[in-house]
Motif scaffolding. Structure first.
Motif, short mmCIF file in Angstrom:
data_model
loop_
_atom_site.label_atom_id
_atom_site.label_comp_id
_atom_site.label_asym_id
_atom_site.label_seq_id
_atom_site.Cartn_x
_atom_site.Cartn_y
_atom_site.Cartn_z
N ALA A 25 12.37 -1.10 -6.27
CA ALA A 25 11.10 -0.42 -6.16
C ALA A 25 10.02 -0.96 -6.81
CB ALA A 25 11.56 0.80 -6.89
N ALA A 26 10.17 -1.59 -7.92
CA ALA A 26 9.22 -2.37 -8.39
C ALA A 26 8.58 -3.54 -7.41
CB ALA A 26 9.44 -2.96 -9.62
N ALA A 27 9.40 -4.24 -7.01
CA ALA A 27 9.01 -5.34 -5.77
C ALA A 27 8.34 -4.64 -4.68
CB ALA A 27 10.40 -5.82 -5.33
N SER A 35 -2.37 -4.46 -11.15
CA SER A 35 -0.94 -4.06 -11.86
C SER A 35 -0.78 -2.60 -12.03
CB SER A 35 -1.29 -4.78 -13.17
OG SER A 35 -2.17 -4.28 -13.89
N ARG A 36 -2.06 -1.69 -11.87
CA ARG A 36 -1.87 -0.29 -12.04
C ARG A 36 -1.48 0.02 -10.62
NH1 ARG A 36 -6.46 0.70 -14.32
NH2 ARG A 36 -7.58 0.90 -12.51
N GLY A 52 5.51 1.27 -7.20
CA GLY A 52 6.78 1.21 -7.69
C GLY A 52 7.40 2.44 -8.18
N GLN A 53 6.67 3.21 -8.82
CA GLN A 53 7.13 4.65 -9.15
C GLN A 53 7.42 5.41 -7.89
OE1 GLN A 53 4.30 6.17 -12.05
NE2 GLN A 53 4.39 4.48 -13.42
N ARG A 54 6.27 5.49 -6.98
CA ARG A 54 6.64 6.25 -5.62
C ARG A 54 8.04 5.98 -5.27
NH1 ARG A 54 0.75 5.17 -5.49
NH2 ARG A 54 -0.37 7.18 -5.98
#
Length: 143
Positions: A10-12, A69-70, A76-78
């Motif tokens: 997810a972060a990637a 970054s934000r 990534g959270q979505r």
């Protein structure tokens, strides 16, 4: 609950969205992201995703120092929520699509859209200035 591998995926994915913005891959990546969220039934997820993709592109185009970054973190959270809310089949499909989007964005990393201008003639010499990320060209007087 998602495994560490799923959270990393997810972060990637969030990083991939940021990498693709402003490149030739943006159209494919943003369409793919919207398609992933389209599968969420009845909650307007696709429209919300499309609006957020447009907002992401605007934030990144403004070259805000913390914007990249934000935005990567938000996406990534979505993606983490998308993966955790899906059933097993939906999760496998989302994983596959997310890996494809990451691959698309990785291939475009470092590439930006380029404008080529050829055979133009000007009365005055052009002046170029910029900070390496954005450049402006000025032709002629300031009158």
């Amino acid at each position: 609950m998602l495994t560490e591998a799923m959270l990393a995926l997810a972060a990637a994915g969030g990083t991939a969205v940021v990498q693709a913005a402003g490149t030739e891959a943006w159209g494919s990546v943003s369409e793919g992201v919207a398609r992933m969220f389209r599968r969420r039934s009845g909650d307007g997820a696709e429209d919300g995703a499309q609006r957020e993709l447009e907002r992401t592109a605007l934030v990144l185009a403004s070259d805000e120092a913390e914007g990249s970054s934000r935005q990567a973190s938000l996406w990534g959270q979505r993606f983490a929520v998308l993966l955790s809310d899906a059933d097993e089949q939906g999760r496998r499909q989302a994983e596959t699509e997310l890996r494809q989007l990451i691959s698309l964005a990785s291939g475009a990393a470092g590439q930006r859209q380029v404008l080529d201008i050829h055979d133009n003639r000007y009365d005055n010499s052009p002046v170029q200035y910029g900070n390496g990320n954005h450049q402006r060209f000025h032709y002629g007087s300031d009158r």
